[in-house]
Motif scaffolding. Sequence first.
Motif, PDB file in Angstrom:
ATOM      1  N   THR A  97       0.852  -1.182   0.000  1.00 25.06           N
ATOM      2  CA  THR A  97       0.000   0.000   0.000  1.00 25.06           C
ATOM      3  C   THR A  97       0.885   1.227   0.000  1.00 25.06           C
ATOM      4  O   THR A  97       1.793   1.345   0.818  1.00 25.06           O
ATOM      5  CB  THR A  97      -0.903   0.026   1.252  1.00 25.06           C
ATOM      6  N   LEU A  98       0.625   2.113  -0.926  1.00 25.34           N
ATOM      7  CA  LEU A  98       1.284   3.408  -0.975  1.00 25.34           C
ATOM      8  C   LEU A  98       0.206   4.444  -0.719  1.00 25.34           C
ATOM      9  O   LEU A  98      -0.845   4.395  -1.354  1.00 25.34           O
ATOM     10  CB  LEU A  98       1.912   3.645  -2.355  1.00 25.34           C
ATOM     11  N   LYS A  99       0.453   5.350   0.212  1.00 22.94           N
ATOM     12  CA  LYS A  99      -0.595   6.335   0.484  1.00 22.94           C
ATOM     13  C   LYS A  99       0.006   7.662   0.905  1.00 22.94           C
ATOM     14  O   LYS A  99       1.109   7.741   1.405  1.00 22.94           O
ATOM     15  CB  LYS A  99      -1.579   5.819   1.517  1.00 22.94           C
ATOM     16  N   ASP A 100      -0.774   8.685   0.632  1.00 21.93           N
ATOM     17  CA  ASP A 100      -0.475  10.017   1.133  1.00 21.93           C
ATOM     18  C   ASP A 100      -1.785  10.635   1.584  1.00 21.93           C
ATOM     19  O   ASP A 100      -2.785   9.932   1.728  1.00 21.93           O
ATOM     20  CB  ASP A 100       0.269  10.860   0.092  1.00 21.93           C
ATOM     21  N   ASN A 101      -1.812  11.920   1.804  1.00 21.95           N
ATOM     22  CA  ASN A 101      -3.021  12.564   2.327  1.00 21.95           C
ATOM     23  C   ASN A 101      -4.165  12.624   1.329  1.00 21.95           C
ATOM     24  O   ASN A 101      -5.309  12.859   1.706  1.00 21.95           O
ATOM     25  CB  ASN A 101      -2.692  13.980   2.812  1.00 21.95           C
ATOM     26  N   ARG A 102      -3.889  12.425   0.046  1.00 25.92           N
ATOM     27  CA  ARG A 102      -4.935  12.555  -0.978  1.00 25.92           C
ATOM     28  C   ARG A 102      -5.527  11.235  -1.423  1.00 25.92           C
ATOM     29  O   ARG A 102      -6.702  11.154  -1.747  1.00 25.92           O
ATOM     30  CB  ARG A 102      -4.381  13.287  -2.197  1.00 25.92           C
ATOM     31  N   MET A 103      -4.718  10.201  -1.498  1.00 24.09           N
ATOM     32  CA  MET A 103      -5.206   8.929  -2.039  1.00 24.09           C
ATOM     33  C   MET A 103      -4.323   7.777  -1.583  1.00 24.09           C
ATOM     34  O   MET A 103      -3.291   7.995  -0.958  1.00 24.09           O
ATOM     35  CB  MET A 103      -5.241   8.974  -3.564  1.00 24.09           C
ATOM     36  N   ALA A 104      -4.739   6.574  -1.927  1.00 26.87           N
ATOM     37  CA  ALA A 104      -3.949   5.379  -1.648  1.00 26.87           C
ATOM     38  C   ALA A 104      -3.920   4.514  -2.896  1.00 26.87           C
ATOM     39  O   ALA A 104      -4.861   4.505  -3.691  1.00 26.87           O
ATOM     40  CB  ALA A 104      -4.541   4.601  -0.484  1.00 26.87           C
ATOM     41  N   MET A 105      -2.822   3.810  -3.063  1.00 30.57           N
ATOM     42  CA  MET A 105      -2.677   2.890  -4.187  1.00 30.57           C
ATOM     43  C   MET A 105      -2.332   1.525  -3.600  1.00 30.57           C
ATOM     44  O   MET A 105      -1.370   1.396  -2.839  1.00 30.57           O
ATOM     45  CB  MET A 105      -1.565   3.377  -5.119  1.00 30.57           C
ATOM     46  N   ILE A 106      -3.162   0.551  -3.912  1.00 28.14           N
ATOM     47  CA  ILE A 106      -2.897  -0.824  -3.503  1.00 28.14           C
ATOM     48  C   ILE A 106      -2.371  -1.557  -4.717  1.00 28.14           C
ATOM     49  O   ILE A 106      -3.069  -1.702  -5.726  1.00 28.14           O
ATOM     50  CB  ILE A 106      -4.169  -1.508  -2.959  1.00 28.14           C
ATOM     51  N   CYS A 107      -1.131  -1.987  -4.610  1.00 27.48           N
ATOM     52  CA  CYS A 107      -0.505  -2.765  -5.680  1.00 27.48           C
ATOM     53  C   CYS A 107      -0.517  -4.225  -5.250  1.00 27.48           C
ATOM     54  O   CYS A 107      -0.266  -4.536  -4.095  1.00 27.48           O
ATOM     55  CB  CYS A 107       0.939  -2.307  -5.891  1.00 27.48           C
ATOM     56  N   TYR A 108      -0.817  -5.102  -6.191  1.00 28.73           N
ATOM     57  CA  TYR A 108      -0.820  -6.532  -5.877  1.00 28.73           C
ATOM     58  C   TYR A 108      -0.160  -7.291  -7.018  1.00 28.73           C
ATOM     59  O   TYR A 108      -0.164  -6.863  -8.166  1.00 28.73           O
ATOM     60  CB  TYR A 108      -2.236  -7.051  -5.600  1.00 28.73           C
ATOM     61  N   ASN A 109       0.424  -8.412  -6.661  1.00 22.77           N
ATOM     62  CA  ASN A 109       1.162  -9.231  -7.611  1.00 22.77           C
ATOM     63  C   ASN A 109       0.173 -10.015  -8.477  1.00 22.77           C
ATOM     64  O   ASN A 109      -0.475 -10.940  -8.007  1.00 22.77           O
ATOM     65  CB  ASN A 109       2.093 -10.177  -6.856  1.00 22.77           C
ATOM     66  N   ASN A 110       0.089  -9.644  -9.754  1.00 24.03           N
ATOM     67  CA  ASN A 110      -0.875 -10.304 -10.642  1.00 24.03           C
ATOM     68  C   ASN A 110      -0.353 -11.619 -11.212  1.00 24.03           C
ATOM     69  O   ASN A 110      -1.022 -12.253 -12.011  1.00 24.03           O
ATOM     70  CB  ASN A 110      -1.328  -9.362 -11.753  1.00 24.03           C
ATOM     71  N   GLU A 111       0.830 -12.032 -10.774  1.00 22.46           N
ATOM     72  CA  GLU A 111       1.355 -13.333 -11.185  1.00 22.46           C
ATOM     73  C   GLU A 111       0.985 -14.427 -10.180  1.00 22.46           C
ATOM     74  O   GLU A 111       1.235 -15.598 -10.423  1.00 22.46           O
ATOM     75  CB  GLU A 111       2.873 -13.252 -11.364  1.00 22.46           C
ATOM     76  N   CYS A 112       0.386 -14.025  -9.060  1.00 25.64           N
ATOM     77  CA  CYS A 112      -0.071 -14.989  -8.056  1.00 25.64           C
ATOM     78  C   CYS A 112      -1.419 -15.573  -8.500  1.00 25.64           C
ATOM     79  O   CYS A 112      -2.059 -15.055  -9.409  1.00 25.64           O
ATOM     80  CB  CYS A 112      -0.262 -14.301  -6.707  1.00 25.64           C
TER      81      CYS A 112
END
Length: 167
Positions: A73-88
């Motif tokens: 999870t990458l986040k700051d005060n404006r938004m969050a980005m959830i990155c996930y491994n699409n090779e799983c």
Amino acid sequence: MNTDEIVKYIELENQANQLIETVAKKNNCDSQDMKWWHISNYFEQNHKIVLVPLNKHEFSTIIADTYGIYGLTLKDNRMAMICYNNECTQTRQHFTIMHEIGHFLLHKNNQTYPSLMQENDYTEEDQIFEKEANNMAGMLLANKKAIQSLLNESANYIYRNYQLNIK
């Protein structure tokens, strides 16, 4: 489990159940029929979260060590980005997304989890955060009402077959 762990588990369960009920209402469905995508869509639409599928190579552009990375999870005060491994596997992807949503819900500071990974080892507090996010993911994927409904269906099926066999 000690008393503190039980209290924390119940608190997590209450939060998960409250979220499930909220999302079920938004989707006009019974909470026992909820799917993982109902929850992820809810967060994308209502909490400025973006889900980003990445392969191992793409993860390496974000963090140096990609061994065993399922998501972050990458986040700051404006938004969050959830990155996930699409090779799983898909089930692993679903769990990872719910795990990262758990971090978003439970751990509201602005720390990004790749920074934890780059420090090699989790602190004791970080290990607790990971356990909480794992518990939350499990509760969201297999909510209490859905499990109870499945158990009731199975019990009715077994009872009907038993009745047929004794006649």
